[in-house]
Design an enzyme around this catalytic site. Structure first.
Site: not given
Ligand code: G6P
Length: 608
Positions: A2, A28, A77, A103-104, A484, A488, A491, A507, A603
């Protein structure tokens, strides 16, 4: 997640400023949007499910004639209730005279809702936010600030709220507790928003509101007070990046732009922080806590998502370069485990946004044990930057695309530099430190060479574009990069992928391997190359296709992404990861997906 925008200024500017502000917050992540604007004696509201263009469509169908000077807007969101028009913000008091965006999360909303329902108040949505609007409505007697201050006494949770009342045209109230809120101080106008990207095209002068503060805006005049109504002093700060940094600059997506700008971003992360003659690292942000660093007997690295994987890499760096036991902990798990931390623990929180709720909660819990808490944060003035004792900024400019790329590269590197800093006072040899620092200075150039191969990597990625599943394998420093890399591609391309230590393969995972399961093997030359080659053989023996990331073409692999060698086992995985970023981007692009705003993702995850 949000985002809110609220405006006070000229009536012609209300709607365009709100809409352009919302568009800049789009990154976001959201699934509905809405605005409320003073128009004549009334407040007019439009909401829509989906993207902001749907909201614009709703406004075009039923125009709003802004005659007042204030308005509020929101992207939602979904947390409590589906993404519907009813659940979209703004929400109103029962008499529809007071409107707000939030927001919150309001933790005790059920309790308050039941009390209000007993008083006969009807609800239109399933949201926690509507409860706040209705509550303020019951407490209102002509002074919106007084009603808001009374209402928040009953709220538990996190909130950044912007509130307007049709009976007080031209007045706008903002309140903040544990959710981000920044105020842009423009020329004859004020903009309240969840982050500076919504403000930057109007003004670079901002005030970061603290938790427990309220701003009362009338035109371009404002007053900031604590929840106890005592005046709060604030300096107006200057944002040090411009609108250009928040635009795509000709790239098809922010993600691609953010991948491609990494050489410069990493230069900015390193600049002024290496003292080669002393084989030392200098972080201005840690000067105030340097005495405490002398007594450190344990390091905890904290993060979630991509920030957790850079923490995993950092754990290996600290354990390699210092004698101080170091562990990476996933932020949402931290509070629910006995972490054996104490006043000689150094907690380093990693967060691109500086607003991730789980990470904030973990820091707060750790601080109760007296730890030294510092941050590695990108967003200046964010909550984590403010609640930690000290910290280091990434200085990589705004990261807009939901999936994190340049933040991983910078975080990993800054962690390596932290490990050198600590290591140098803990036995790390001058020569080893100096040679590592020299290699670090070469990193931007080596990354640039990977980026030159964008087309070649894209061509390989297209061959695997239809795969439903992928394995990413790596060992030692490449293991966090395997994790990672898998994150990626999940996502942004919605391909199921697993990241694992190549040693784990036998394993369990190998049961999955057949001609339909490609494996991405991080096989650049390092101390464990032979073992990695044996793992690749195991995959090939079961007819599994292999894409190797290596320093030269590997005959055993079906395809090789050739990356330059930086000549150091600790740094090479950071280089390799750039290739995995391009690989994931290329698959998502070939599939025609919304690369910057993948479905269901946000985000900045500001709720736990
Ligand atoms: C969300 C985002 C990720 C990010 C994670 C942590 O899941 O989609 O891309 O890595 O939050 O966010 P931060 O701002 O704490 O690095």
């Amino acid at each position: 997640m949000c985002g809110i925008v609220a405006y006070s200024g000229s009536s012609d500017e209300v709607l365009p400023t709100l809409i352009s502000g919302l568009k800049r917050l789009e990154y976001r992540g959201y699934d509905s949007a809405g605005v409320a604007i003073q128009s004549g004696k009334k407040i007019e509201v439009r909401k829509a499910v989906g993207k902001i263009v749907e909201l614009e469509q709703a406004i075009a169908t039923k125009p709003i004639h802004s005659s007042g000077s204030v308005g509020i807007a929101h992207i939602r969101w979904a947390t409590h209730g589906l993404a519907t028009v009813h659940n979209a913000h703004p929400h109103s008091s029962a008499d529809r005279r007071i409107w707000l965006v939030h927001n919150g999360i309001i933790e005790n909303y059920q309790e308050i809702r039941s009390q209000l329902e007993k008083q006969g108040i009807k609800f239109e949505s399933e949201t926690d936010t509507e409860v706040v609007a209705k509550l303020i409505g019951t407490l209102y007697s002509g002074d919106i600030r007084a009603a808001v201050l009374q209402a928040i006494k009953q709220l538990k949770g996190a909130y950044a709220l912007a509130v307007v009342s049709q009976d007080e045209p031209g007045r706008l109230i903002g309140v903040k507790l544990a959710s981000p809120m920044v105020v842009g101080v423009g020329h004859d106008e004020m903009i309240i928003a969840s982050d500076v990207s919504a403000i930057i095209d109007r003004t670079k002068k901002v005030i970061y509101l603290e938790d427990g503060e309220l701003i009362d805006v009338r035109g371009s005049d404002y007053e900031i007070v604590g929840f106890d109504e005592q005046p709060a002093e604030h300096k107006v700060e200057q944002i040090d990046w411009d609108l250009e940094a928040a635009t795509k600059q000709g790239f098809d997506s922010f993600l691609l732009k953010e991948i491609m700008e990494q050489p410069r971003a990493i230069e900015d992360s390193i600049r002024g922080r290496i003292v080669l003659d002393d084989a030392m690292v200098k972080f201005g942000g840690l000067i105030d806590v340097r005495d405490r660093l002398k007594d450190i007997d344990q390091v905890v690295l904290l993060g979630i998502g991509t920030s957790y994987y850079s923490a995993k890499l950092g754990e290996l760096y600290f354990n390699a370069l210092t004698d101080i036991p170091t562990v990476a902990v996933m932020a949402p798990e931290f509070r629910y485990n006995k972490n054996n931390i104490g006043k000689n623990t150094w907690l380093i929180a990693l967060s691109q946004s500086g607003e991730t709720a789980d990470t904030i909660a973990a820091i707060e819990e750790a601080k109760r044990h007296g730890v030294l808490a510092t941050g590695i944060v990108n967003v200046v003035g964010s909550t984590i930057a403010r609640i930690t004792d000290a910290g280091v900024y990434n200085h990589i400019g705004p990261e807009i695309s939901v999936a994190s790329t340049k933040a991983f590269t910078s975080q990993s590197l800054i962690l390596l530099m932290h490990a050198i800093l600590l290591g140098r006072s803990d036995g790390l040899d001058f020569g080893q430190a100096k040679s590592l620092l020299q290699k670090i200075s070469q990193l931007p150039g080596t990354i640039a060479k990977v980026l030159e191969q964008c087309d070649e990597i894209g061509a390989i990625a297209h061959k695997y574009e239809k795969a439903h599943n992928l394995l990413y394998i790596g060992r030692q420093y490449n293991y966090p990069v395997a994790l990672e890399g898998a994150l990626k591609i999940k996502e942004i391309s919605y391909t199921h992928a697993e990241g694992l230590s190549a040693g784990e393969l036998k394993h369990g995972f190998i049961a999955l391997v057949d001609e339909h399961l490609p494996t991405i093997a991080l096989a650049t030359a390092d101390a464990l190359s032979d073992k990695m080659m044996a793992n690749i053989e195991e995959v090939k023996a079961r007819k599994g296709p292999v894409v190797a990331v290596a320093n030269e073409k590997l005959s055993i692999a079906d395809d090789t992404i050739v990356v330059p060698s930086i000549g150091n086992d600790l740094l090479q995985p950071i280089v390799n990861n750039i290739a995995l970023q391009i690989f994931a981007y290329s698959v998502a692009r070939a599939r025609g997906l919304n690369i910057d705003q993948p479905r269901n993702l946000a985000k900045s995850v500001t709720v736990e």
